[in-house]
Design a protein around this motif. Structure first.
Motif, PDB file in Angstrom:
ATOM      1  N   THR A 158       0.819  -1.216   0.000  1.00 47.15           N
ATOM      2  CA  THR A 158       0.000   0.000   0.000  1.00 47.15           C
ATOM      3  C   THR A 158       0.850   1.262   0.000  1.00 47.15           C
ATOM      4  OG1 THR A 158      -0.176  -0.117   2.424  1.00 47.15           O
ATOM      5  CG2 THR A 158      -1.941  -1.137   1.130  1.00 47.15           C
ATOM      6  N   ASP A 159       1.984   1.240   0.710  1.00 46.20           N
ATOM      7  CA  ASP A 159       2.855   2.417   0.754  1.00 46.20           C
ATOM      8  C   ASP A 159       3.634   2.604  -0.541  1.00 46.20           C
ATOM      9  OD1 ASP A 159       1.949   2.698   3.290  1.00 46.20           O
ATOM     10  OD2 ASP A 159       3.880   2.447   4.295  1.00 46.20           O
ATOM     11  N   THR A 160       3.854   1.517  -1.269  1.00 47.13           N
ATOM     12  CA  THR A 160       4.611   1.566  -2.531  1.00 47.13           C
ATOM     13  C   THR A 160       3.781   0.868  -3.601  1.00 47.13           C
ATOM     14  OG1 THR A 160       6.629   1.376  -1.192  1.00 47.13           O
ATOM     15  CG2 THR A 160       6.870   1.130  -3.575  1.00 47.13           C
ATOM     16  N   PRO A 161       2.866   1.592  -4.240  1.00 46.80           N
ATOM     17  CA  PRO A 161       1.908   0.958  -5.158  1.00 46.80           C
ATOM     18  C   PRO A 161       2.542   0.159  -6.288  1.00 46.80           C
ATOM     19  CG  PRO A 161       1.202   3.185  -4.620  1.00 46.80           C
ATOM     20  CD  PRO A 161       2.581   3.027  -4.053  1.00 46.80           C
ATOM     21  N   TRP A 162       3.741   0.553  -6.755  1.00 45.13           N
ATOM     22  CA  TRP A 162       4.322  -0.188  -7.879  1.00 45.13           C
ATOM     23  C   TRP A 162       4.697  -1.612  -7.490  1.00 45.13           C
ATOM     24  CZ3 TRP A 162       9.281  -2.206  -8.038  1.00 45.13           C
ATOM     25  CH2 TRP A 162      10.216  -1.700  -7.136  1.00 45.13           C
ATOM     26  N   HIS A 163       4.779  -1.910  -6.191  1.00 49.57           N
ATOM     27  CA  HIS A 163       5.077  -3.275  -5.751  1.00 49.57           C
ATOM     28  C   HIS A 163       3.982  -4.270  -6.130  1.00 49.57           C
ATOM     29  CE1 HIS A 163       8.151  -2.084  -2.391  1.00 49.57           C
ATOM     30  NE2 HIS A 163       8.692  -2.132  -3.583  1.00 49.57           N
ATOM     31  N   ARG A 164       2.780  -3.779  -6.404  1.00 50.38           N
ATOM     32  CA  ARG A 164       1.687  -4.683  -6.763  1.00 50.38           C
ATOM     33  C   ARG A 164       1.291  -4.562  -8.237  1.00 50.38           C
ATOM     34  NH1 ARG A 164      -0.804  -0.678  -3.335  1.00 50.38           N
ATOM     35  NH2 ARG A 164      -2.372   0.559  -4.461  1.00 50.38           N
ATOM     36  N   GLN A 165       2.134  -3.888  -9.017  1.00 50.05           N
ATOM     37  CA  GLN A 165       1.830  -3.656 -10.424  1.00 50.05           C
ATOM     38  C   GLN A 165       2.818  -4.378 -11.326  1.00 50.05           C
ATOM     39  OE1 GLN A 165       2.069   0.601 -10.510  1.00 50.05           O
ATOM     40  NE2 GLN A 165       0.145   0.911  -9.401  1.00 50.05           N
ATOM     41  N   SER A 166       2.477  -4.438 -12.604  1.00 53.95           N
ATOM     42  CA  SER A 166       3.356  -5.055 -13.586  1.00 53.95           C
ATOM     43  C   SER A 166       4.744  -4.433 -13.514  1.00 53.95           C
ATOM     44  CB  SER A 166       2.781  -4.861 -14.992  1.00 53.95           C
ATOM     45  OG  SER A 166       3.628  -5.418 -15.963  1.00 53.95           O
TER      46      SER A 166
END
Length: 353
Positions: A158-166
């Motif tokens: 949640t704090d680093t959104p790119w961690h859950r993205q392509s």
């Protein structure tokens, strides 16, 4: 005595903050500047800039450590190399193999000094294990089994959104380290099979992956990686590389088996038959631990990077790291297409594009 190397850090997330601390502890390095749009003035006791280009334009730097989101790695590295600045680039080298080849070409064109941050290769246990394998201490390598599993907190995503993205996911963020180390210890991989899942977290990217490997030597391997499952097993739990993981003494991340013995890493327990005992499954195995001095990958990596800044050859070059990324991407293709992927053919396909 040489002057301290002036180092800038790009990205102040989880890894960037760690690199800042490593630089502060190094006797021959100075933290000269930090670049991150979220960094506030004075937060790191040095000048801060919104991005790498602003930092490069304002500061006289010897080197830059890039710990920005994966999608920015290649462009930022090329910007630094174009200014004659040496680069320590966090893994993965790029978000895909084709993009990594652009950086490989830039390093060659610019005669750049670039080290890729596959830090585990710098660990003394890895050097000892590699020597043992080369010296035949477990005979001919037959197979390897490995695991990296740790349940990351929700804040990590949640704090680093790119961690859950392509461009993220457990394969590119974590498994890439293990596949790199398996290449380093066991040699190149000829083909790969894989399956992935995101059913625990439900993110765009996978949270769990299983990879089966056939090495060019004929040895076979299997690896499980998950950022959604609790376990004491994996490199980070089995070493003291980072205080963010509780240390488990005598922990194991990799189990290598050969025709005359076995070796676990990083605890370096070697199993073999005593002299004069029949070398078969009816005989008891003895256990001894291989010696290894020191226990910090990151500090050794920074020391090596400073030597690279001063002209030494990098332990992990851009071309070498691109091969690891090709293996990760070939694994992802194998999972997506439910088929075995020939790694050399995968690389040739992209090199000819």
């Amino acid at each position: 005595m040489s002057d301290p190397v002036r180092i800038g850090v790009v990205g102040t997330g989880f890894m960037g903050r760690q690199h800042v601390e490593f630089i502060r502890r190094a006797p021959n390095a100075d933290l000269a500047a930090v670049a991150d749009p979220q960094a506030s003035d004075g937060a790191f006791g040095c000048p801060t800039y919104a991005d790498a280009r602003a930092m490069l334009g304002a500061e006289s730097l010897d080197a830059v450590i890039i710990a920005s989101p994966n999608a920015l790695h290649v462009e930022t590295a090329i910007d630094c190399l174009s200014e004659g600045v040496a680069v320590l680039l966090e893994k993965p080298i790029a978000v895909n193999y084709a993009e990594s080849l652009r950086l490989v070409a830039a390093v060659e064109r610019l005669n750049g000094r670039l080290l890729v941050g596959h830090h585990r290769r710098h660990h003394p246990a890895v050097a000892a294990a590699r020597t043992a394998l080369v010296d035949g201490e477990i005979g001919q390598l037959v197979g390897i089994n490995g695991i990296w599993s740790a349940r990351k907190e929700e804040r990590y995503f949640t704090d680093t959104p790119w961690h859950r993205q392509s461009g993220a996911g457990v394969m590119l963020i974590n498994l890439v380290h293990d596949l790199d180390l398996l290449r380093y210890l066991c040699g190149e991989v000829s083909s790969v099979q894989a399956i992935t899942s995101s059913h625990i977290r439900g993110h765009e990217v996978e949270d769990t992956a299983v990879v089966n490997l056939r090495f060019t030597s004929g040895a076979l391997g299997s690896f499980l990686a998950s950022d959604a499952a609790v376990s004491p097993w994996g490199w980070d739990q089995s070493t003291e590389d980072t205080a963010d993981f509780p240390f488990l003494p005598d922990g194991v991340a990799y189990q290598l088996v050969g025709t005359s013995g076995a070796l676990s890493v990083p605890n370096l327990a070697r199993y073999s038959y005593a002299a004069g005992v029949p070398a078969d499954w009816h005989s008891p195995l003895s256990r001894a631990y291989l010696p290894a001095a020191g226990h910090s990958s990151f500090h050794a990596q920074l020391a090596h990077f400073i030597e690279v800044v001063r002209g030494a050859e990098p332990l992990v070059s851009a071309e070498d790291a691109s091969r690891t990324l090709a293996l990760v991407e070939a694994s992802a293709r194998a999972a997506e297409r439910h088929q075995t992927v020939d790694v050399a053919e995968f690389r040739a396909e992209h090199q000819g594009a």
